[in-house]
Design an enzyme around this catalytic site. Structure first.
Site, PDB file in Angstrom:
ATOM      1  N   GLY A   1      12.302   6.563  -1.808  1.00 10.71           N
ATOM      2  CA  GLY A   1      11.537   7.790  -1.632  1.00 10.71           C
ATOM      3  C   GLY A   1      10.533   7.942  -2.753  1.00 10.71           C
ATOM      4  O   GLY A   1      10.734   7.403  -3.844  1.00 10.71           O
TER       5      GLY A   1
ATOM      6  N   GLN B   1       4.519  12.145  -8.301  1.00  9.98           N
ATOM      7  CA  GLN B   1       4.893  10.949  -9.065  1.00  9.98           C
ATOM      8  C   GLN B   1       3.724   9.965  -9.211  1.00  9.98           C
ATOM      9  O   GLN B   1       3.761   9.087 -10.066  1.00  9.98           O
ATOM     10  CB  GLN B   1       6.084  10.236  -8.410  1.00  9.98           C
ATOM     11  CG  GLN B   1       7.378  11.062  -8.466  1.00  9.98           C
ATOM     12  CD  GLN B   1       8.523  10.309  -7.831  1.00  9.98           C
ATOM     13  OE1 GLN B   1       8.702  10.353  -6.620  1.00  9.98           O
ATOM     14  NE2 GLN B   1       9.287   9.602  -8.636  1.00  9.98           N
TER      15      GLN B   1
ATOM     16  N   CYS C   1      15.637   7.766  -9.958  1.00  5.10           N
ATOM     17  CA  CYS C   1      14.291   8.245  -9.678  1.00  5.10           C
ATOM     18  C   CYS C   1      13.308   7.242 -10.258  1.00  5.10           C
ATOM     19  O   CYS C   1      13.499   6.775 -11.381  1.00  5.10           O
ATOM     20  CB  CYS C   1      14.101   9.623 -10.321  1.00  5.10           C
ATOM     21  SG  CYS C   1      12.477  10.322 -10.040  1.00  5.10           S
ATOM     22  N   LEU C   2      12.266   6.923  -9.502  1.00  5.59           N
ATOM     23  CA  LEU C   2      11.279   5.949  -9.989  1.00  5.59           C
ATOM     24  C   LEU C   2      10.541   6.471 -11.226  1.00  5.59           C
ATOM     25  O   LEU C   2       9.979   5.683 -11.974  1.00  5.59           O
ATOM     26  CB  LEU C   2      10.284   5.589  -8.876  1.00  5.59           C
ATOM     27  CG  LEU C   2      10.895   4.831  -7.682  1.00  5.59           C
ATOM     28  CD1 LEU C   2       9.848   4.607  -6.598  1.00  5.59           C
ATOM     29  CD2 LEU C   2      11.502   3.510  -8.123  1.00  5.59           C
TER      30      LEU C   2
ATOM     31  N   HIS D   1      15.932  15.433  -2.785  1.00  7.84           N
ATOM     32  CA  HIS D   1      15.449  14.955  -4.091  1.00  7.84           C
ATOM     33  C   HIS D   1      13.913  14.950  -4.111  1.00  7.84           C
ATOM     34  O   HIS D   1      13.296  15.415  -5.073  1.00  7.84           O
ATOM     35  CB  HIS D   1      16.023  13.548  -4.332  1.00  7.84           C
ATOM     36  CG  HIS D   1      15.505  12.834  -5.533  1.00  7.84           C
ATOM     37  ND1 HIS D   1      16.329  12.388  -6.548  1.00  7.84           N
ATOM     38  CD2 HIS D   1      14.244  12.439  -5.891  1.00  7.84           C
ATOM     39  CE1 HIS D   1      15.591  11.779  -7.474  1.00  7.84           C
ATOM     40  NE2 HIS D   1      14.323  11.790  -7.089  1.00  7.84           N
ATOM     41  N   GLU D   2      13.315  14.440  -3.020  1.00  2.34           N
ATOM     42  CA  GLU D   2      11.849  14.338  -2.981  1.00  2.34           C
ATOM     43  C   GLU D   2      11.197  15.715  -2.868  1.00  2.34           C
ATOM     44  O   GLU D   2      10.169  15.970  -3.497  1.00  2.34           O
ATOM     45  CB  GLU D   2      11.391  13.434  -1.829  1.00  2.34           C
ATOM     46  CG  GLU D   2      11.919  11.992  -1.886  1.00  2.34           C
ATOM     47  CD  GLU D   2      11.685  11.302  -3.219  1.00  2.34           C
ATOM     48  OE1 GLU D   2      10.703  11.636  -3.903  1.00  2.34           O
ATOM     49  OE2 GLU D   2      12.503  10.438  -3.588  1.00  2.34           O
TER      50      GLU D   2
ATOM     51  N   HIS E   1      10.816  17.358  -6.137  1.00  2.00           N
ATOM     52  CA  HIS E   1       9.653  16.913  -6.914  1.00  2.00           C
ATOM     53  C   HIS E   1       8.441  17.812  -6.649  1.00  2.00           C
ATOM     54  O   HIS E   1       7.633  18.045  -7.550  1.00  2.00           O
ATOM     55  CB  HIS E   1       9.254  15.483  -6.521  1.00  2.00           C
ATOM     56  CG  HIS E   1       9.988  14.402  -7.267  1.00  2.00           C
ATOM     57  ND1 HIS E   1       9.886  14.225  -8.620  1.00  2.00           N
ATOM     58  CD2 HIS E   1      10.819  13.425  -6.830  1.00  2.00           C
ATOM     59  CE1 HIS E   1      10.626  13.182  -8.989  1.00  2.00           C
ATOM     60  NE2 HIS E   1      11.213  12.672  -7.922  1.00  2.00           N
TER      61      HIS E   1
END
Ligand code: NI
Length: 173
Positions: free
Chosen positions: A45, A50, A93-94, A135-136, A139
């Site tokens: 995701g 991000q 998380c990226l 989660h996304e 963000h």
């Protein structure tokens, strides 16, 4: 085009993102770039902030199967129902590379969004998909998974990320 992913701590990861009123060619290109960036990372995701764009757009593919992908592009994703049953997943998380922690969230959520053609969509996600979409969406509201952790754990991870960013800046990582 693969876009650089912001690493925590970064003020651009703490912003409330703006809705997307129309899927312009720029927005469609951003979504395609985000999918490419996510698959390249690799991740399941990615949210627009991000890649330093403060708009309400996320992409996901939780199949973890390159031979059978399911790429989803969600503009303005909104949770309209959450299960009372919770489940715990070890999240990463990226924007917080190589750090993982258990986070408890509703086990199922119904989400509405606008797809890449501008059409209204609705789906109930369960399991990993439910965790990922929540989660996304977090963000888009400037929230990271480490915000669910205790202060000590969060500070420890933030310090590790500050060190990682210093190493990256001088080309050591
Ligand atoms: Ni993330």
């Amino acid at each position: 085009m693969i876009r650089p992913i912001l690493i925590h701590p970064d003020p651009r990861l703490k912003k409330l993102c703006d809705p997307v009123t129309q899927v312009t060619e720029d927005m469609a290109k951003l979504a395609r770039d985000m999918l490419e960036t996510m698959y390249d990372a690799p991740g399941i995701g990615l949210a627009a902030p991000q890649v330093a764009v403060t708009r309400r757009l996320i992409v996901m593919d939780c199949m973890k199967a390159p031979e059978a992908p399911r790429s989803l592009i969600l503009f303005n994703p909104t949770v309209t129902w959450s299960s009372s049953e919770l489940s715990t997943y070890e999240e990463g998380c990226l924007s917080i590379p190589e750090q993982y922690a258990d986070v408890e969230r509703p086990n199922a959520v119904t989400v509405t969004w606008m797809d890449e053609t501008g059409a209204a969509r609705e789906e109930t996600f369960t399991g990993l998909w439910a965790t990922c979409v929540q989660h996304e969406i977090d963000h888009l509201n400037g929230k990271l998974f480490i915000d669910y952790l205790g202060l000590m754990k969060r500070q420890m991870i933030t310090r590790k990320m500050e060190k990682l960013k210093r190493e990256m800046a001088r080309g050591a990582r």
